[in-house]
Design a protein around this motif. Structure first.
Motif, PDB file in Angstrom:
ATOM      1  N   LEU A  11      33.630   3.363  14.271  1.00  9.83           N
ATOM      2  CA  LEU A  11      33.471   4.627  14.987  1.00  9.83           C
ATOM      3  C   LEU A  11      32.181   4.630  15.802  1.00  9.83           C
ATOM      4  N   ARG A  12      31.136   4.056  15.253  1.00  7.62           N
ATOM      5  CA  ARG A  12      29.863   3.986  15.990  1.00  7.62           C
ATOM      6  C   ARG A  12      30.023   3.107  17.232  1.00  7.62           C
ATOM      7  N   THR A  13      30.813   2.051  17.108  1.00 11.50           N
ATOM      8  CA  THR A  13      31.065   1.185  18.265  1.00 11.50           C
ATOM      9  C   THR A  13      31.832   1.934  19.345  1.00 11.50           C
ATOM     10  N   LEU A  14      32.837   2.704  18.942  1.00 13.18           N
ATOM     11  CA  LEU A  14      33.605   3.507  19.901  1.00 13.18           C
ATOM     12  C   LEU A  14      32.687   4.472  20.651  1.00 13.18           C
ATOM     13  N   ILE A  15      31.832   5.156  19.938  1.00 14.50           N
ATOM     14  CA  ILE A  15      30.924   6.126  20.547  1.00 14.50           C
ATOM     15  C   ILE A  15      29.946   5.438  21.487  1.00 14.50           C
ATOM     16  N   ILE A  37      34.008  -6.441  20.098  1.00 12.33           N
ATOM     17  CA  ILE A  37      34.158  -4.998  20.314  1.00 12.33           C
ATOM     18  C   ILE A  37      35.629  -4.655  20.521  1.00 12.33           C
ATOM     19  N   SER A  38      36.313  -5.445  21.322  1.00  6.08           N
ATOM     20  CA  SER A  38      37.734  -5.209  21.589  1.00  6.08           C
ATOM     21  C   SER A  38      38.562  -5.292  20.310  1.00  6.08           C
ATOM     22  N   LYS A  42      40.921  -2.403  18.503  1.00  8.22           N
ATOM     23  CA  LYS A  42      42.315  -2.643  18.145  1.00  8.22           C
ATOM     24  C   LYS A  42      42.579  -2.232  16.700  1.00  8.22           C
ATOM     25  N   ARG A  43      41.648  -2.585  15.809  1.00  9.93           N
ATOM     26  CA  ARG A  43      41.793  -2.214  14.394  1.00  9.93           C
ATOM     27  C   ARG A  43      41.702  -0.703  14.206  1.00  9.93           C
ATOM     28  N   LEU A  44      40.848  -0.060  14.992  1.00  9.33           N
ATOM     29  CA  LEU A  44      40.718   1.391  14.901  1.00  9.33           C
ATOM     30  C   LEU A  44      42.028   2.067  15.298  1.00  9.33           C
ATOM     31  N   VAL A  48      44.215   4.481  12.843  1.00 11.49           N
ATOM     32  CA  VAL A  48      44.541   5.850  13.229  1.00 11.49           C
ATOM     33  C   VAL A  48      46.041   6.036  13.409  1.00 11.49           C
ATOM     34  N   GLY A  49      46.706   4.984  13.865  1.00 12.30           N
ATOM     35  CA  GLY A  49      48.146   5.058  14.098  1.00 12.30           C
ATOM     36  C   GLY A  49      48.503   5.706  15.418  1.00 12.30           C
ATOM     37  N   ALA A  50      47.626   5.538  16.424  1.00 11.60           N
ATOM     38  CA  ALA A  50      47.890   6.119  17.745  1.00 11.60           C
ATOM     39  C   ALA A  50      47.147   5.296  18.798  1.00 11.60           C
ATOM     40  N   ASN A  51      47.662   5.348  20.027  1.00  8.60           N
ATOM     41  CA  ASN A  51      46.977   4.686  21.134  1.00  8.60           C
ATOM     42  C   ASN A  51      45.758   5.506  21.537  1.00  8.60           C
ATOM     43  N   LEU A  52      44.612   4.877  21.526  1.00  9.24           N
ATOM     44  CA  LEU A  52      43.365   5.577  21.847  1.00  9.24           C
ATOM     45  C   LEU A  52      42.918   5.342  23.282  1.00  9.24           C
TER      46      LEU A  52
END
Length: 308
Positions: A11-15, A37-38, A42-44, A48-52
């Motif tokens: 989550l910190r990487t996403l932010i 990072i990619s 992908k794991r996130l 979550v079970g959704a396309n982010l």
């Protein structure tokens, strides 16, 4: 029912990627490769079970689900960091010397100081508010531990946190005089904003004169509110009686300036490292809020004579 626990590091990487504008920038900040990072993203998505993310031209942007994850992720990390800071900060001692540009003295700095002093009550804080070049020179001489500045991105101590647009600023009742040079209210000769404004006017062959010079922003704003002239700076934290626009009076458009954070070295005390993290978050929040707010106002356009 199997409950998935999201990884806070991911989550910190996403932010970080969202705030800095891409995987490459996040990789440089976090000390990882763009492919790593990619893979985290992908794991996130799988967790979550959704396309982010969705494609947008050559890049990608967050989907609605991605925006939701980003918003909740900020809250989760804030709680995590607050918990750790509260436990660790109670016994941390020492001192931290912080330099801050005048541009952030009334916006970013109060929140940063409030957060830090509450978390680390035993750490002695020394603050210096000064011009951007002087702050970076103080870092290089070992007189400061951290310095938040505008510009100075070419210095080896610089970490770019974002950008601020340079705009034209004037009092609400400022009026131009036909056939007269543009009156300017400015800081001293070393001010990068002053140099940029004069350079743009000279390139556009627009005559100008210096109507007022101040060593501080308070004097600059007073001169502008009083109608002495127009100035060029970021619109961040402007007094209510000032208006701004990137193309006020059909003046040449001004560039953006990088927001930079400077440190003595990569080896820092725990207090300095934590203060750096607080500043990063505060600057990111301020720049996001400013982007959403948009322009505060503008004066009616007017034509200025060009130099012969």
């Amino acid at each position: 029912m199997n409950v998935t626990t999201l990884d806070l590091d991911t989550l910190r990487t996403l932010i970080t990627a969202n705030d800095l504008g891409g995987y490459g920038q996040a990789a440089a900040r976090l000390g990882r490769t763009p492919s790593a990072i990619s893979l985290q993203m992908k794991r996130l998505q799988e967790d979550v079970g959704a396309n982010l993310f969705r494609k947008d031209g050559r890049g990608v942007v967050l989907t609605e689900a991605g925006e939701i994850v980003l918003r909740f992720g900020r809250r989760m990390l804030a709680i995590n960091d607050e918990l750790l800071d509260t436990i660790r900060g109670a016994s941390l001692a020492g001192s931290v010397r912080l330099g801050c540009s005048q541009d952030f003295a009334e916006t970013v700095l109060p929140d940063v100081l409030s957060q830090f002093t509450k978390l680390y009550p035993l750490v002695q804080m020394e603050v210096r508010i000064e011009g951007n070049a002087a702050l970076v020179e103080a870092i290089e001489k070992g007189q400061l531990d951290l310095a938040l500045a505008v510009g100075q991105a070419d210095r080896p101590t610089a970490e770019v946190l974002g950008e601020l647009d340079l705009v034209w600023i004037a009092g609400q009742e400022f009026l131009t005089r036909s056939g007269q040079p543009l009156p300017l209210v400015l800081l001293g000769p070393q001010c990068a904003f002053r140099k940029e404004a004069i350079q743009k006017l000279d390139q556009a062959k627009m005559p100008w004169r210096i109507a007022a010079v101040s060593p501080s922003l308070a004097g600059l704003w007073a001169s502008a509110i009083g109608g002495l002239g127009i100035t060029a700076r970021s619109s961040l934290g402007l007094p209510a009686k000032l208006v701004w626009d990137k193309e006020m009076f059909d003046l040449p458009e001004l560039p953006a300036f990088p927001v930079t954070l400077h440190a003595q070295s990569n080896t820092m005390s725990e207090g300095v490292e934590r203060l750096r993290a607080i500043i990063r978050h505060a600057v990111a929040d301020t720049l996001r809020a400013k982007k959403k707010k948009g322009q505060r106002g503008r004066l009616a356009p007017a034509k200025f004579p060009t130099a012969a």
